[in-house]
Design an enzyme around this catalytic site. Sequence first.
Site, short mmCIF file in Angstrom:
data_model
loop_
_atom_site.label_atom_id
_atom_site.label_comp_id
_atom_site.label_asym_id
_atom_site.label_seq_id
_atom_site.Cartn_x
_atom_site.Cartn_y
_atom_site.Cartn_z
N LEU A 58 0.86 -1.18 0.00
CA LEU A 58 0.00 0.00 0.00
C LEU A 58 0.90 1.23 0.00
O LEU A 58 2.00 1.20 0.56
CB LEU A 58 -0.90 0.03 1.25
CG LEU A 58 -1.94 -1.08 1.42
CD1 LEU A 58 -2.65 -0.91 2.77
CD2 LEU A 58 -2.95 -1.07 0.30
N ASP A 59 0.43 2.31 -0.60
CA ASP A 59 1.17 3.56 -0.53
C ASP A 59 1.36 3.97 0.94
O ASP A 59 0.53 3.64 1.80
CB ASP A 59 0.43 4.68 -1.26
CG ASP A 59 0.34 4.43 -2.75
OD1 ASP A 59 1.11 3.62 -3.27
OD2 ASP A 59 -0.53 5.06 -3.39
N ARG A 60 2.40 4.72 1.19
CA ARG A 60 2.72 5.13 2.57
C ARG A 60 1.52 5.77 3.26
O ARG A 60 1.22 5.48 4.42
CB ARG A 60 3.90 6.11 2.56
CG ARG A 60 4.28 6.63 3.95
CD ARG A 60 5.37 7.68 3.86
NE ARG A 60 4.89 8.84 3.10
CZ ARG A 60 5.66 9.86 2.75
NH1 ARG A 60 6.95 9.86 3.05
NH2 ARG A 60 5.15 10.88 2.08
N THR A 62 -1.68 5.56 2.55
CA THR A 62 -2.94 4.79 2.51
C THR A 62 -3.02 3.92 3.76
O THR A 62 -2.08 3.22 4.10
CB THR A 62 -3.00 3.90 1.26
OG1 THR A 62 -2.90 4.72 0.09
CG2 THR A 62 -4.30 3.12 1.21
N ARG A 160 -5.64 6.34 -7.15
CA ARG A 160 -5.40 7.78 -7.12
C ARG A 160 -5.44 8.39 -8.53
O ARG A 160 -6.04 9.45 -8.74
CB ARG A 160 -4.05 8.05 -6.45
CG ARG A 160 -4.03 7.64 -4.98
CD ARG A 160 -2.63 7.56 -4.42
NE ARG A 160 -1.94 8.86 -4.48
CZ ARG A 160 -0.67 9.02 -4.12
NH1 ARG A 160 0.05 7.98 -3.70
NH2 ARG A 160 -0.12 10.21 -4.19
#
Length: 224
Positions: A58-60, A62, A160
């Site tokens: 996961l993105d940082r 998120t 996104r």
Amino acid sequence: MSFGLAARVLFRDGRVIVLDKPAGLACHPGPQTPESVEAYLADLTFGFKELPRLAHRLDRDTAGCLVLARSLRAARQVARVFSAHQVQKTYWALVRGTPETSEGVIDAPLLKISSAAAGWRMVVDPSGQSAQTRWRCLGRGDGLAWLEFEPLTGRTHQIRVHAAHLGLPLIGDPVYGPKPLAGERLQLLARAIALPLGEKPIAVTAPVPTHMADGLARCGFAEV
């Protein structure tokens, strides 16, 4: 700094751990992300000799459901269902504005570009990799919309970029949206995940993080 990840386990069996990853914690270490989930894997062994392995990322910024495999054998099993697109992932997001319709499918290929001045980002481009996202609007209020996204492919930053392509970039997204307001954080939650492992699929739901609670409540969400 400790993120208390052992207390954030949403599900655990002999094969996988599903973690409620906090927003702000990267999955992997890097020049800009010295703190990461990988740095705390030893806190998540729960008696196993092997360290758990990240099954995806996961993105940082998120928050929400992150899957870790507890052994090499389990990692291979989980990798197979991910690569076969059999894992169902559901994301919740907050945006400003209102979608023109209540639901749909975004079909827009994504390409990674980079420059020395701006770094890298993903863009919608016909020459990119195929990417599809199913979405629907779950609520509206005070100029905000609460959107649910189901990625049908697994491209980097897919939710996104596709939200921005829809004309509704996520609140707090510094890359694909307008400059965030002071103190504004990315409003994206990996709300649920379903893994078809064994006879009964593993289905896990993450709680709403504090920084998204007010916006979702304004759109009609009430935690049960």
